[in-house]
Design a protein around this motif. Structure first.
Motif, PDB file in Angstrom:
ATOM      1  N   ASP A 200       0.811  -1.220   0.000  1.00 30.69           N
ATOM      2  CA  ASP A 200       0.000   0.000   0.000  1.00 30.69           C
ATOM      3  C   ASP A 200       0.847   1.275   0.000  1.00 30.69           C
ATOM      4  OD1 ASP A 200       0.941  -0.108   2.524  1.00 30.69           O
ATOM      5  OD2 ASP A 200      -1.015  -0.537   3.451  1.00 30.69           O
ATOM      6  N   ARG A 201       2.137   1.106  -0.213  1.00 27.91           N
ATOM      7  CA  ARG A 201       2.956   2.301  -0.390  1.00 27.91           C
ATOM      8  C   ARG A 201       2.863   2.811  -1.826  1.00 27.91           C
ATOM      9  NH1 ARG A 201       7.443  -0.699   3.091  1.00 27.91           N
ATOM     10  NH2 ARG A 201       6.382  -2.330   1.892  1.00 27.91           N
ATOM     11  N   LEU A 202       2.187   2.050  -2.658  1.00 29.98           N
ATOM     12  CA  LEU A 202       1.994   2.483  -4.044  1.00 29.98           C
ATOM     13  C   LEU A 202       0.965   3.602  -4.097  1.00 29.98           C
ATOM     14  CD1 LEU A 202       2.695   1.482  -7.092  1.00 29.98           C
ATOM     15  CD2 LEU A 202       0.298   0.770  -7.040  1.00 29.98           C
ATOM     16  N   VAL A 203       1.369   4.735  -4.665  1.00 24.88           N
ATOM     17  CA  VAL A 203       0.418   5.846  -4.749  1.00 24.88           C
ATOM     18  C   VAL A 203      -0.101   6.084  -6.158  1.00 24.88           C
ATOM     19  CG1 VAL A 203       1.507   6.983  -2.785  1.00 24.88           C
ATOM     20  CG2 VAL A 203       2.175   7.631  -5.111  1.00 24.88           C
ATOM     21  N   GLY A 204       0.527   5.443  -7.144  1.00 22.10           N
ATOM     22  CA  GLY A 204       0.060   5.687  -8.498  1.00 22.10           C
ATOM     23  C   GLY A 204       0.695   4.746  -9.481  1.00 22.10           C
ATOM     24  N   MET A 205      -0.035   4.479 -10.525  1.00 22.26           N
ATOM     25  CA  MET A 205       0.473   3.522 -11.501  1.00 22.26           C
ATOM     26  C   MET A 205      -0.237   3.697 -12.830  1.00 22.26           C
ATOM     27  SD  MET A 205       0.487  -0.566 -11.235  1.00 22.26           S
ATOM     28  CE  MET A 205       0.418  -1.566 -12.710  1.00 22.26           C
ATOM     29  N   THR A 206       0.505   3.476 -13.917  1.00 22.83           N
ATOM     30  CA  THR A 206      -0.115   3.497 -15.236  1.00 22.83           C
ATOM     31  C   THR A 206       0.645   2.546 -16.139  1.00 22.83           C
ATOM     32  OG1 THR A 206      -0.815   4.909 -17.072  1.00 22.83           O
ATOM     33  CG2 THR A 206       1.262   5.456 -16.037  1.00 22.83           C
ATOM     34  N   HIS A 207       0.241   2.468 -17.404  1.00 20.20           N
ATOM     35  CA  HIS A 207       0.921   1.583 -18.349  1.00 20.20           C
ATOM     36  C   HIS A 207       1.345   2.343 -19.581  1.00 20.20           C
ATOM     37  CE1 HIS A 207       0.463  -2.466 -16.641  1.00 20.20           C
ATOM     38  NE2 HIS A 207      -0.574  -1.954 -16.040  1.00 20.20           N
ATOM     39  N   SER A 208       2.275   1.760 -20.290  1.00 16.60           N
ATOM     40  CA  SER A 208       2.738   2.386 -21.523  1.00 16.60           C
ATOM     41  C   SER A 208       3.322   1.324 -22.441  1.00 16.60           C
ATOM     42  CB  SER A 208       3.812   3.421 -21.207  1.00 16.60           C
ATOM     43  OG  SER A 208       4.469   3.813 -22.393  1.00 16.60           O
ATOM     44  N   SER A 209       3.306   1.601 -23.737  1.00 14.89           N
ATOM     45  CA  SER A 209       4.067   0.755 -24.651  1.00 14.89           C
ATOM     46  C   SER A 209       5.541   1.105 -24.473  1.00 14.89           C
ATOM     47  CB  SER A 209       3.657   1.036 -26.091  1.00 14.89           C
ATOM     48  OG  SER A 209       4.241   2.242 -26.526  1.00 14.89           O
ATOM     49  N   PHE A 210       6.386   0.492 -25.248  1.00 12.59           N
ATOM     50  CA  PHE A 210       7.820   0.740 -25.106  1.00 12.59           C
ATOM     51  C   PHE A 210       8.348   1.805 -26.066  1.00 12.59           C
ATOM     52  CE2 PHE A 210       8.588  -3.728 -23.186  1.00 12.59           C
ATOM     53  CZ  PHE A 210       8.292  -3.237 -21.920  1.00 12.59           C
ATOM     54  N   THR A 211       7.463   2.550 -26.703  1.00  3.12           N
ATOM     55  CA  THR A 211       7.956   3.652 -27.526  1.00  3.12           C
ATOM     56  C   THR A 211       8.125   4.878 -26.646  1.00  3.12           C
ATOM     57  OG1 THR A 211       5.766   4.483 -28.081  1.00  3.12           O
ATOM     58  CG2 THR A 211       6.680   2.787 -29.515  1.00  3.12           C
ATOM     59  N   PHE A 212       9.145   5.654 -26.943  1.00  2.00           N
ATOM     60  CA  PHE A 212       9.460   6.800 -26.103  1.00  2.00           C
ATOM     61  C   PHE A 212       8.311   7.790 -26.050  1.00  2.00           C
ATOM     62  CE2 PHE A 212      11.423  10.945 -25.248  1.00  2.00           C
ATOM     63  CZ  PHE A 212      12.042  10.649 -24.046  1.00  2.00           C
ATOM     64  N   LYS A 213       7.717   8.013 -27.182  1.00  2.05           N
ATOM     65  CA  LYS A 213       6.650   8.996 -27.254  1.00  2.05           C
ATOM     66  C   LYS A 213       5.494   8.645 -26.324  1.00  2.05           C
ATOM     67  CE  LYS A 213       6.205  11.047 -31.168  1.00  2.05           C
ATOM     68  NZ  LYS A 213       5.937  11.386 -32.573  1.00  2.05           N
ATOM     69  N   GLU A 214       5.048   7.425 -26.405  1.00  4.54           N
ATOM     70  CA  GLU A 214       3.960   7.000 -25.527  1.00  4.54           C
ATOM     71  C   GLU A 214       4.384   7.028 -24.067  1.00  4.54           C
ATOM     72  OE1 GLU A 214       1.244   3.696 -25.591  1.00  4.54           O
ATOM     73  OE2 GLU A 214       1.522   3.594 -27.772  1.00  4.54           O
ATOM     74  N   ALA A 215       5.633   6.672 -23.846  1.00  2.62           N
ATOM     75  CA  ALA A 215       6.134   6.660 -22.474  1.00  2.62           C
ATOM     76  C   ALA A 215       6.071   8.069 -21.887  1.00  2.62           C
ATOM     77  CB  ALA A 215       7.556   6.119 -22.448  1.00  2.62           C
ATOM     78  N   LEU A 216       6.362   9.042 -22.743  1.00  4.39           N
ATOM     79  CA  LEU A 216       6.346  10.425 -22.296  1.00  4.39           C
ATOM     80  C   LEU A 216       4.923  10.827 -21.882  1.00  4.39           C
ATOM     81  CD1 LEU A 216       8.742  12.283 -22.130  1.00  4.39           C
ATOM     82  CD2 LEU A 216       8.220  13.121 -24.417  1.00  4.39           C
ATOM     83  N   THR A 217       3.976  10.416 -22.690  1.00  5.02           N
ATOM     84  CA  THR A 217       2.573  10.691 -22.360  1.00  5.02           C
ATOM     85  C   THR A 217       2.186  10.019 -21.044  1.00  5.02           C
ATOM     86  OG1 THR A 217       2.183  10.573 -24.730  1.00  5.02           O
ATOM     87  CG2 THR A 217       0.249  10.666 -23.296  1.00  5.02           C
ATOM     88  N   ALA A 218       2.600   8.786 -20.896  1.00  6.78           N
ATOM     89  CA  ALA A 218       2.284   8.047 -19.674  1.00  6.78           C
ATOM     90  C   ALA A 218       2.891   8.753 -18.469  1.00  6.78           C
ATOM     91  CB  ALA A 218       2.797   6.620 -19.783  1.00  6.78           C
TER      92      ALA A 218
END
Lengths: 327, 327
Positions: A200-218
Motif C-alpha cells: 500500500d505504499r503504491l500511490v500511483g500507476m499506469t501503463h505504456s508501450s515501449f515507444t518513447f513517445k507513448e512513455a512520455l505521455t504516460a
DNA sequence: ACTTGATATGTAACCGGTTACACATTATGA
DNA sequence: TCATAATGTGTAACCGGTTACATATCAAGT
C-alpha cells in the motif's frame, strides 16, 4: 567459383575423393589428400553450400524473429546471437515482425523453405498457433511459451521486487510505477514483483508501450494524476528515460525529489542525465545462452525441453540515493 | 514438407507441369493448372528454395555487413534494409564485423558460398582489398569507396556547415567540436564542413570514437582544456549525449550557457534531457535507397555505378536557443 | 489434304555437392 | 599360404527443383 569437379580433375582423382578430404571422412591416401589440397588451394575452391544443403538438409542458417530491431533492447540480443552462431559456423537471418501475425507467418514459410536449421523467437504473441506445429528446433527468448518449447528468460518477478526494495531502502515512501504492455507476460512479472513488495505504499500507476513517445505521455499522466511520489519504477529503461525527461520539465530533481529505477540495463541508461539506476538483465548472456541451447538442439538432437531462468542485478547509477551517501 | 514430385503425382501430371504452374511460364492447360493448384493446396506445398537455388544460382538472400548492430545508428538502417528486402521477397543475413578484416573476410566467403544475391556494406575500412574483386552486386552505405561501387551517403559536409551556421545564428560565438574517428571519411566531412564555417571562432576541438565511454572522456578533456565555449558540435548523437551529461556534472546549463548540436538524428536524441538538437540524416531513407538500388543491380542488371547523395536536415529540439525565442 | 505454328506435356539432363556400393589392393593373423 | 580385415578409390544415385528437347495434338491457312 570452382566446383568440386574441377578440383577432382586437377588433382586427378574422383569427386568422391575430394569430398572425402573436404569432410575428413572415409579413407584417403596421403598422396591423394595432398594432391587434392593443392588443387583446392590453387583454385581457391570453397564448396557450394547450396548444393551441400540440398543433400544434407541443413543450411547453417538460423532464423531470428524479433518484433523490431529498432527497439533498443534487441540489438544487443541480436549481437549475442550472431556472435555465438558465427563462432559455430552459422549465419543468422534477421526477421522483423512488428508483432504482426501475417508477417510472422510469411517469414515462417520463407525460413522453412530455405531450410534454416533452427529458430530464435523473441516476439510476444499471446496467440500464436504457429510455432508448436513447426518441427524446427527453436528457443524462445525473453518470452513465455505455453507448450514444450525451450525458453531463456530472466527473473522479472525478482527484478520487480528488487526495484521496490531498493527504492524503499533508499528512503522512498510513496511509490509509483509505469508498467509495460499488459499482454507481455515477461514484463507483467516485473510489475507483479514490484507491487507485491510495494503494497500500500503504491500511490500511483499506469501503463505504456515501449515507444518513447507513448512513455512520455504516460509519464505526464502519472505526474498529473498522482504527484507527489518519491520513488518510481519503470518497466523498462526507455520509459524511465521518459520519466527523467518529464521530471526536468517539471523541475522535479532526480534523485533528490524523486528516485527512479528502470529495467533492462541497455546502454541508453548510461547516457541519460543523470545516469539511470536500473535492474539489469544479462542481455548478452541471454542471447548467448539461447543460441547455445539452440545449437545443442540442432546438433545434439536434445529432446528434453528446458527453461533457463537467468538472474537480474541492480545497476546503481545516479537516479537513486546510495544508502549512507544521502545528499 | 511435400516435394514437387508428390504434387505431380497427386495431380497426375509431370514435375515439369507443376514447375510451370508454379512459375507461370510455358503452356499449361486450364485443367492441368487447376489439378496442380488443388494438389498444391492439399499438400501445403511450398517449393524448396535450396533446390531452386542450386539451379538458378540465386538465393533470395542479401548479406548485410555492418560493424556492430549495437551501435545505435545501425538498427534503423538494418530495419529499413530488411523492410525493403522483405517486400521484394528477399531475406537478409546479418553480419557484425567489428571492423575486423579477418571477420569480414570470413563472412565474405560464407556469403559467397551460400550464393547471396547481393551485399550491403556499412563498414568503414580504409584498407579493403576485398570488395573490388568480388563479382557480387553490392552497394556501400554511409561509406565512401574508391572504385566503381555504388554508394548511398548523406551530405556530411553540408551537415557540418549547417551545424556551425545554426550555432552562430543562435548566438554562439565561441565554438567547440568533438570529431569522430578520423579514418571514417563520411564522418570527417562533417568536421570539415563545421570547421570551414567556424573559422577562427573555434576555440577547442578533440576527437572520440563512437562509444559513450570514450565520448565522455573526450568531453571531459574538452571542458578541462578549452572551457569556456558556448556552442558545441558533436560528430554524432552519442557523443552529444556524453557532452550533455558532462555539462550537468559541471553545472553548465544547456542551452543557456552552452548550446549543443549532435549528428545522426537517432532516437536517443529525443531521450536526453534536454532533448537534443541535431543534424538528422535520413537514416531509414538511406537504408531504403541502398536496398532499392541493390535490387536494381540484382534484378535489372544495371551496370553504371551511381552515387546517391541524400540531404540532411536540422532537427531543432532544446539544446539550442530558437532565434527570436531567446531565454 | 497437307503444311505450319501454337498449344500441351512428359523425359531426362543439369545444378554441385554427399555417400552407398562395388571393386581393388594391401596388411594382418593363423 | 590363404582367408579376412583394413585401406583406398571410383561410379552412380540422390537431394528437389528448372528447363531444353522431343513428341503429340489441334486449329488455321492455302
Amino acid at each position: 567459383m570452382a566446383t568440386i569437379k574441377q578440383v577432382a580433375k586437377r588433382a586427378n582423382v574422383s569427386v568422391a575423393t575430394v569430398s572425402r578430404v573436404m569432410n575428413n571422412n572415409g579413407y584417403v591416401s596421403a598422396e591423394a589428400r595432398e594432391a587434392v589440397e593443392r588443387a583446392i588451394a590453387e583454385l581457391e575452391y570453397a564448396p557450394n553450400r547450396v548444393a551441400r544443403s540440398l543433400f544434407t538438409k541443413t543450411s547453417g542458417l538460423i532464423g531470428l524473429i524479433m518484433p523490431d530491431i529498432t527497439n533498443p533492447f534487441f540489438p544487443q540480443l541480436a549481437r549475442a546471437i550472431e556472435d555465438v552462431a558465427n563462432q559455430h559456423g552459422y549465419q543468422v537471418v534477421l526477421c522483423n515482425t512488428d508483432e504482426q501475425l501475417a508477417k510472422e507467418q510469411s517469414y515462417l514459410v520463407a525460413l522453412q523453405t530455405m531450410h534454416v536449421d533452427g529458430l530464435i523467437i523473441t516476439t510476444n504473441h499471446s496467440d500464436n498457433p504457429n510455432y508448436e506445429k513447426l518441427e524446427l528446433p527453436m528457443v524462445a527468448l525473453d518470452r513465455i511459451v505455453k507448450s514444450g518449447i525451450d525458453a531463456v528468460i530472466s527473473d522479472g518477478y525478482e527484478g520487480g521486487r528488487l526495484a521496490a526494495e531498493t527504492l524503499l531502502n533508499c528512503g522512498a515512501t510513496r511509490l509509483a510505477h509505469i508498467g509495460g504492455p499488459e499482454q507481455l507476460q515477461t514484463v507483467k512479472r516485473r510489475t507483479d514483483g514490484f507491487l507485491d513488495v510495494a503494497g500500500d505504499r503504491l500511490v500511483g500507476m499506469t501503463h505504456s508501450s515501449f515507444t518513447f513517445k507513448e512513455a512520455l505521455t504516460a509519464a505526464q499522466t502519472l505526474f498529473d494524476e498522482h504527484w507527489p511520489f518519491d520513488g518510481l519504477f519503470a518497466a523498462n529503461d526507455v520509459i524511465a528515460a521518459a520519466v527523467l525527461q518529464e521530471a526536468v520539465r517539471r523541475n522535479v530533481r532526480v534523485p533528490q525529489d524523486l528516485q527512479v529505477i528502470g529495467y533492462d540495463g541497455i546502454e541508453l541508461g548510461e547516457m541519460t542525465s543523470p545516469p539511470l539506476t536500473t535492474i539489469s538483465q544479462p542481455i548478452y548472456e541471454m542471447g548467448r545462452r539461447a543460441t547455445e541451447r539452440l545449437l545443442d538442439l540442432i546438433e545434439k538432437k536434445e529432446t528434453v525441453t528446458k527453461e533457463i531462468l537467468l538472474p537480474v542485478t541492480l545497476t546503481e547509477r545516479q537516479t537513486t540515493i546510495r544508502k549512507g551517501h544521502d545528499t
